[in-house]
Design an enzyme around this catalytic site. Structure first.
Site, PDB file in Angstrom:
ATOM      1  CB  THR A  92      -0.974  -0.093   0.910  1.00  0.00           C
ATOM      2  OG1 THR A  92      -2.002  -1.261   1.122  1.00  0.00           O
ATOM      3  CG2 THR A  92      -1.922   1.061   1.353  1.00  0.00           C
ATOM      4  CG  MET A 166     -10.575   1.118  -5.033  1.00  0.00           C
ATOM      5  SD  MET A 166     -12.217   2.206  -5.017  1.00  0.00           S
ATOM      6  CE  MET A 166     -13.120   1.425  -3.233  1.00  0.00           C
ATOM      7  CE  LYS A 167      -5.015  -2.151   1.516  1.00  0.00           C
ATOM      8  NZ  LYS A 167      -4.133  -2.747   1.720  1.00  0.00           N
ATOM      9  CG  LEU A 168      -4.238   4.824   0.303  1.00  0.00           C
ATOM     10  CD1 LEU A 168      -3.862   6.633  -0.014  1.00  0.00           C
ATOM     11  CD2 LEU A 168      -4.189   4.628   1.369  1.00  0.00           C
TER      12      LEU A 168
END
Length: 284
Positions: A92, A166-168
């Site tokens: 990430t 999008m991960k955050l």
């Protein structure tokens, strides 16, 4: 050919176990060699050495600083031997720094697939992670058969940095849910409702979620050995706030969970699983 893997923390180790169970041969590098010497994989002494043995190299590191070190340090991956080979980066990253990684790798003739992971140790061991990839479509399609070995759900957002953003965003849900579930659990206990029964009821009521399914037993047993650490969620929520600031947008619901996880870090509990936030609410 063997698959290269750099970064065998909790998640990285789980993914390598999954790959080896499916018959893949692994060549690995980890800064702490003592930690991985008994895993049974071929170990190399530098990232560059992996390129002599592998065409595909996974990175699974804590943050962008660690990724940059692996790419650019002496005997790092950024060298002539990287041409024609592919890096699948599960880290990430910072949403801006990941753009630099795309450029560095692509400019030297390699392929870079930004590929943050949704999920932690338990789904990784079963090959049930979710991954979101950003990068060239042809690279994504070529790597998809490998990704299918570790992930149940796979998405492609071609524009670089989209997967990281999008991960955050996803981790805003994750951190907020975990903090709320922890407080609900502690509140039920204060009402003299048995913890296991409260969690069972939440699991079919308003708390129903993948987060609760994954963390119910940890909350019952108060086993906070890390699958996804307080340090990691704290870092990701900081990056999310940085993203919102850059977009000139308010971010209302991220503030409190981020500060709660910051408190856990301040208390020396950064390496514990993020479900240990329950300890902030428990009535001692």
């Amino acid at each position: 050919m063997a698959i290269g893997f750099i970064g065998l923390g909790n998640l990285g180790t789980a993914i390598t176990i999954r790959l080896s169970q499916l018959g893949e041969t692994l060549v690995v590098y980890n800064r702490n060699i003592e930690k991985i010497k008994d895993l049974g994989y071929e170990i190399v002494s530098s990232p560059k050495e992996i390129l002599q043995k592998c065409d595909v190299i996974f990175l699974c590191l804590f943050d962008s600083e660690a990724v940059k070190q692996i790419l650019t340090a002496n005997n790092g991956l950024l060298c002539e031997e990287l041409k024609g080979k592919t890096i699948i980066d599960l880290t990430t990253n910072h949403y801006e720094e990941v753009l630099e990684f795309h450029k560095l790798v692509n400019d030297i003739g390699g392929n870079y697939l930004e590929n943050p992971v949704f999920g932690s140790v338990a789904p990784a061991l079963k090959g049930e992670l979710t991954v979101v990839s950003s990068g060239k479509t042809e690279v994504f399609e070529a790597m998809k058969p490998i990704l299918e070995k570790i992930a149940k759900e796979i998405f492609h957002l071609p524009v670089p940095s989209s997967a990281t953003k999008m991960k955050l965003i996803n981790n805003l849900c994750l951190g907020s849910f975990m903090a709320t579930l922890a407080e609900c659990t502690a509140l039920a206990e204060s009402c003299e409702i048995p913890k296991a029964k409260a969690l069972e009821i939440l699991g079919v009521g308003g708390g129903q979620s993948l987060v609760l399914k994954a963390k119910t037993q940890k909350l019952i047993d108060e086993d906070f050995s890390a699958h996804f650490s307080n340090n990691a969620i704290n870092k990701d929520l900081h990056l999310l706030q940085d993203l919102a600031y850059n977009l000139k947008l308010p971010l209302y619901s991220a503030c409190l969970p981020k500060e709660l996880f910051s408190k856990m870090k301040m208390m020396g509990k950064g390496e514990e699983d993020f479900s240990s936030i329950y300890q902030l609410f428990k009535n001692n």
